[in-house]
Structures are given as structure tokens and as C-alpha cells.
Design an enzyme around this catalytic site. Structure first.
Site, short mmCIF file in Angstrom:
data_model
loop_
_atom_site.label_atom_id
_atom_site.label_comp_id
_atom_site.label_asym_id
_atom_site.label_seq_id
_atom_site.Cartn_x
_atom_site.Cartn_y
_atom_site.Cartn_z
NE ARG A 114 18.84 27.48 41.11
CZ ARG A 114 20.07 27.45 40.42
NH1 ARG A 114 20.63 27.86 40.38
NH2 ARG A 114 20.46 26.47 40.63
CG HIS A 158 24.84 25.89 44.03
ND1 HIS A 158 23.89 26.15 43.05
CD2 HIS A 158 25.59 25.50 43.08
CE1 HIS A 158 24.37 26.45 42.08
NE2 HIS A 158 25.41 26.60 41.45
CD GLU A 204 24.47 23.12 36.46
OE1 GLU A 204 25.49 22.74 36.91
OE2 GLU A 204 23.52 23.49 35.64
CG ASN A 345 20.51 25.33 36.53
OD1 ASN A 345 19.62 25.74 36.71
ND2 ASN A 345 21.69 25.27 37.04
CE1 TYR A 347 23.82 30.10 32.01
CE2 TYR A 347 24.12 27.70 32.91
CZ TYR A 347 23.87 28.98 32.78
OH TYR A 347 23.84 29.86 33.99
CD GLU A 411 22.20 28.35 36.83
OE1 GLU A 411 23.09 28.02 36.49
OE2 GLU A 411 22.59 27.74 38.16
#
Ligand code: NAG
Ligand code: NAG
Ligand code: NAG
Length: 520
Positions: A114, A158, A204, A345, A347, A411
Site C-alpha cells: 500500500r 494522502h 483519513e 487504519n 491504532y 494500517e
């Protein structure tokens, strides 16, 4: 009774002579035990893609080479606004090392890479002329990947908006962004779509408006009192919603173009990728529970609700009122269903505390959501935690609330912050442990009906981190930042991932190979 059970079990013991029987029983037991707890990649669905990722601004370097012009992130870092005044002018220098990096991916056994295309490298003036050197670079990278059997998963935008568009009309704040973005996306489809089968329109879009236009800590540094400091302009009450709205419309516009002109011929898939924090209540009060649910709506629902139902979430309409842009009937039609998959993504779990304030006050995104804004406190361990079950909750939420769309985890990863960022360090067993525990939860979610289709570790290499500069390293492979050669080295986590991708069990003992620069 206990004695009776013992007596009964004794009957099962084979006569001492029957060693073959013992071996067979042992093997059967071993097989059962293995099936019960040891996952391998074949336990994931057919076609599930395992990969790793980067983004153009963070990994490429060569910032002023071969016709590339600045993005808003170049401007920001050159103003010294990044940790320790770091810039991404060289970073991991993938622009000059892409062949070596593709070889690393190949040796590791990745299915997919990616990465993102740099708009200011491919179309340096934001619109119009294509930069032939930029075109050549991405063609080379894509061809090298294909040659090694690695699928390119390409993000079109991005964060690295051409500075010229910021200067000319205020960038994403202007609806002119939509037209320029769509034209740039078409350059990508037209030139690379014969080989790229996975497109992400925007990365995002649910956080870029906060960092850039609410607290203003990220480019283009717009905010208003009291929500940020040192901004020279902005309105934290309105601009984040306008910017998000334009990103949503730009996404829908690119998808509509792709579906009309390219998808049938090129046969690819297109989606967008959201930051997927999962919000949990900080205490067990009903107020905090409600606040966590609201925050999931403001964070995930901000984009998922329009994408699935054609309008912003009712709770946002209600709380933000006229500051939330309206979506017209024709826009709604274009937005609804404008994805083949959703990238996530993931986290952190964020611990949310209700904060409804007292009386009228200035409003921003967090005031609107009625939660205490923790951003300024940084990612402290008390409020931002990495807890694997949260990925399961997030996937369950997408399944129940948004019709179980195909999801790609774009991610997920863990960073360390060595005192000397350039220190060479192979031992990152914390990272292998981290990834294993998330993959285990991901597998459980799939068995429980989640439509997950892929998993990408952040990041392939140590890169410039948007939030931390070079003070945090997420790479499966390290990069020696002290030398101009930017030598790559293989960390233990890369060896662990490689073992898993080659059919090994998910939970393998982490090996400690001889330290060397030599790959695998
Ligand atoms: C704002 O600017 C002042 C003076 O340059 C600086 O000391 C402070 O750290 C800045 N604050 C932020 C949040 O960037
Ligand atoms: C601003 O928002 C971004 C995105 O949520 C966050 O990463 C950052 O820590 C925030 N900064 C401040 C000073 O609040
Ligand atoms: C499985 O899915 C159901 C329905 O979506 C959900 O209620 C349950 O919590 C899930 N279980 C796990 C272990 O994720």
C-alpha cells in the site's frame, strides 16, 4: 466419583508393547491441539491480502527532484513546525530505493504493497501538465511490484495537497478542490489503472479536517480561538465540517468517474480509508457511555453514514445544525454506495469523557460532540490505548451498523521511540507480539461474520511520521538515517511476518537471527 474416573481412564492406556498405537494417539492429539489454537494464513479467507504500507510524502524523499513541487506538508515542515524541525526531504528515500524495497517485500512474502501517489510529483501545478518524470517513477514502481507478483494498493490523496492549490484558492476549503482532485484522480486511473486494481480515493478524511482546521496543529494550520494556537486564520466552528464535506464530495466524484469510464474495462475496486479509532467510555456512567457512542458517530459515522445512507448521522445534524453542510438529493445519490470496500487504519481505543459544558460557548467538533478533547494531551497511555479487542468491536460496529461492507485493514502497527532515533535496532519483539495479537482478533472477527479482506502493517519501513517526525519508528524494516545511503535492515518483526506469510503458525517463537544487513 474421582476414583471411578481414574479407573475408567486407565482402561484407555495401551499395552506397553503397542508403541505404534502410542505414536498414532500422540499424533492425533497433536493435530487436534494444533487446529484448536495455532492459526496459519490458510485460516484466513481465500484471496485475503497481507501487506505493508507507506505514503508518498512519508517515504519518498527526493522532495525537490525531477519536477516535484511542494505540498502543504513541505511548507509546514520547512517552517520548522514538525518535531525537532524534521523534514521529509530525504526520509527513507524510496524514490531512489524502490527496486531494493520491492525486493524486500518479495523476500518477506508480501501479497500487496500500500503506497500513495504524490499529487505534487505527478501534477506539480495541481492541475494541467503531467510531470513526465513523475509518471515514469510511478510506472516503474508499479511495474516492479507486478514483476514480483505484489499487488499495488494505491492511495490517490494522502494529505500531501499541492501548495499551489492552497495558495490559489485555499485548498480543500474551496469547492474548486473537488474538480482539481477529480482531474488528478483521472490521471491516475488513465495511466496506472491497467495494472492497479485497488484504489483508495482519500486517506483519513475524518482526521485531516481536525488537525488542519480545528486545532490547527497540522497543515495548513488553520484554527480559531480558543481551539488552537498560532494560526493566522481559520474558523474551528465551521471549517472542519466544510473541509470534510469537500473531501466526501471529491471522493464520490472520483468514484463516479471511475465507475463510468474505467471500472468495467480495468476491473479494479475503489474505496476510501478512514482513521478507525474506537471510542469507549472513560467511566461506567451512562453519560460517558453515551459520549463514547456519539464520538463513534462523529468519527466513523461522519463518513460511513453518508456513504451507506446518503446523509450525515442524525446526531451530527442535530448537534452541529446549520454549520454542517447540507447534502443535496443529487449529491446524496452520488455518495450513497460509492465504495467497493472501506479501508480502516486502526491504532487506538480512545477513552471518552462526557463534557456538555455550561451554557453557550464557542463550538468546535469536540464541543459539538459533547466530549472532552484529549488531543492536546497527546497520545498518553491513559486515554489512548492499543487493545486488540477494540479492532473486533470496530469490525462488529461496521457489520451491524453499515451493512457489513468489505473492509481492508490498511494500517495497524506499533512504534517505538528510541532516545536516538537513528539507533539501529533489530530487536522489536514487542512489534511481532502486537501484530500477532491483532491478527488473532481479526481472525476471530472474520469467523464471526466480518467481511475483512486484507491486512496491512504500518509501516513497511521507518518513515517520516506525521505526528512524530523521526521520533517514532513503525517499520518492519529499519532505515539507517545516519547515512546518505539510507541502508535498510531487516528487523525481527519482518522475519516473524515473513514466517507467517510462508505458512508458519501465527504464534511462533520469535527467532533471533545473526545481526546483519542482509535480507532474510
Ligand atoms: C506558538 O508559538 C509560540 C511562539 O513562537 C511557541 O513558543 C509555541 O510553542 C507555539 N505553540 C504551538 C502549539 O505550536
Ligand atoms: C490536533 O488534532 C490532531 C488530530 O486529532 C491530533 O493528532 C493532535 O494531537 C491535536 N493537537 C492538539 C494540540 O490538540
Ligand atoms: C459476534 O457477532 C455478534 C453479532 O454481530 C456480536 O454480538 C458478538 O459480540 C460478536 N462476537 C465476537 C466475539 O466478536
Amino acid at each position: 466419583m474421582a476414583t471411578g474416573e481414574l479407573a475408567g481412564s486407565r482402561v484407555l492406556l495401551p499395552p506397553p508393547s503397542s508403541s505404534l498405537f502410542v505414536v498414532v494417539v500422540f499424533l492425533l492429539l497433536a493435530a487436534v491441539a494444533r487446529d484448536a489454537c495455532a492459526l496459519t494464513r490458510s485460516d484466513f479467507p481465500e484471496g485475503f491480502a497481507f501487506g505493508a504500507g507507506t505514503s508518498a510524502f512519508q517515504v519518498e524523499g527526493a522532495a525537490a527532484e525531477d519536477g516535484r513541487k511542494p505540498s502543504i506538508w513541505d511548507t509546514f515542515t520547512h517552517q520548522g513546525d514538525s518535531p525537532e524541525g524534521s523534514t521529509a526531504d530525504v526520509s527513507a528515500d524510496q524514490y531512489h530505493h524502490y527496486k531494493e524495497d520491492v525486493k524486500l517485500m518479495y523476500d518477506m512474502g508480501l501479497d500487496a504493497y500500500r503506497f500513495s501517489i504524490s499529487w505534487p510529483r505527478l501534477v506539480p501545478d495541481g492541475r494541467g501538465e503531467i510531470n513526465p518524470k513523475g509518471l515514469e517513477y510511478y510506472n516503474n514502481l508499479i511495474n516492479e511490484l507486478i514483476l514480483h507478483g505484489i499487488q499495488p494498493h494505491v492511495t490517490i490523496y494522502h494529505f500531501d495537497l499541492p501548495q499551489v492549490l492552497q495558495d490559489e484558492y485555499g485548498g480543500i476549503l474551496s469547492s474548486r478542490f473537488i474538480e482539481d482532485y477529480t482531474a488528478y484522480a483521472e490521471v491516475c486511473f488513465k495511466n496506472f489503472g491497467d495494472r492497479v486494481k485497488h484504489w483508495v480515493t482519500v486517506n483519513e478524511p475524518n482526521i485531516e479536517p481536525i488537525g488542519g482546521y480545528d486545532n490547527g496543529s497540522q497543515p495548513p494550520r488553520r484554527c480559531s480561538y480558543p481551539f488552537g494556537t498560532n494560526c493566522t486564520g481559520g474558523d474551528s466552528s465551521t471549517e472542519p465540517y466544510i473541509v470534510a464535506h469537500h473531501l466526501l464530495l471529491a471522493h464520490a466524484s472520483a468514484v463516479s468517474l471511475y465507475r463510468q469510464k474505467y471500472q468495467a474495462i480495468q476491473g479494479g475496486q475503489i474505496g476510501l480509508t478512514l482513521l478507525g479509532w474506537w471510542h469507549e467510555p472513560r467511566t461506567d456512567t451512562p453519560e460517558d457511555a453515551a459520549a463514547a457512542m456519539r464520538m463513534n458517530e462523529f468519527h466513523i459515522g461522519w463518513f460511513m453514514h453518508p456513504l451507506v445512507y446518503g446523509d450525515y448521522p442524525p446526531v451530527m445534524r442535530h448537534r452541529v445544525g446549520s454549520r454542517l453542510p447540507s447534502i443535496t438529493a443529487s449529491q446524496s445519490e452520488k455518495i450513497r454506495g460509492s465504495f467497493d470496500f472501506i479501508g480502516i487504519n486502526h491504532y487506538f481505543v480512545v477513552r471518552v469523557q462526557c463534557d456538555e459544558g455550561n451554557g453557550p460557548k464557542l463550538r468546535d467538533y469536540y464541543v459539538d460532540a459533547g466530549v472532552q478533547n484529549l488531543g492536546g494531551e497527546g497520545f498518553d497511555k491513559e486515554h489512548f490505548q492499543s487493545l486488540p479487542w477494540a479492532l473486533g468491536k470496530l469490525l462488529d460496529h461496521l457489520k451491524l451498523k453499515y451493512g457489513n461492507p468489505p473492509v481492508i485493514i490498511h494500517e495497524n502497527g506499533d512504534g517505538d521511540s528510541p532516545e536516538t532515533p537513528s539507533k539501529i535496532d533489530y530487536d522489536d519483539d514487542f512489534r511481532s507480539e502486537f501484530l500477532q495479537s491483532y491478527l488473532q482478533v481479526l481472525h476471530m472477527s472474520i469467523r464471526n461474520g466480518s467481511n475483512a479482506r486484507g491486512y496491512f502493517v504500518w509501516s513497511l519501513l521507518d518513515v517520516y511520521e506525521f505526528l512524530y517526525g523521526y521520533n517514532a519508528r513503525f517499520g518492519l524494516c529499519g532505515v539507517d538515517l545516519t547515512t546518505a545511503a539510507r541502508t535498510r535492515y531487516v528487523r525481527n518483526s519482518a522475519r516473524w511476518y515473513s514466517g507467517f506469510l510462508r505458512g508458519g503458525e501465527l504464534r511462533q517463537p520469535v527467532t533471533h537471527p545473526e545481526k546483519s544487513y542482509v535480507a532474510f
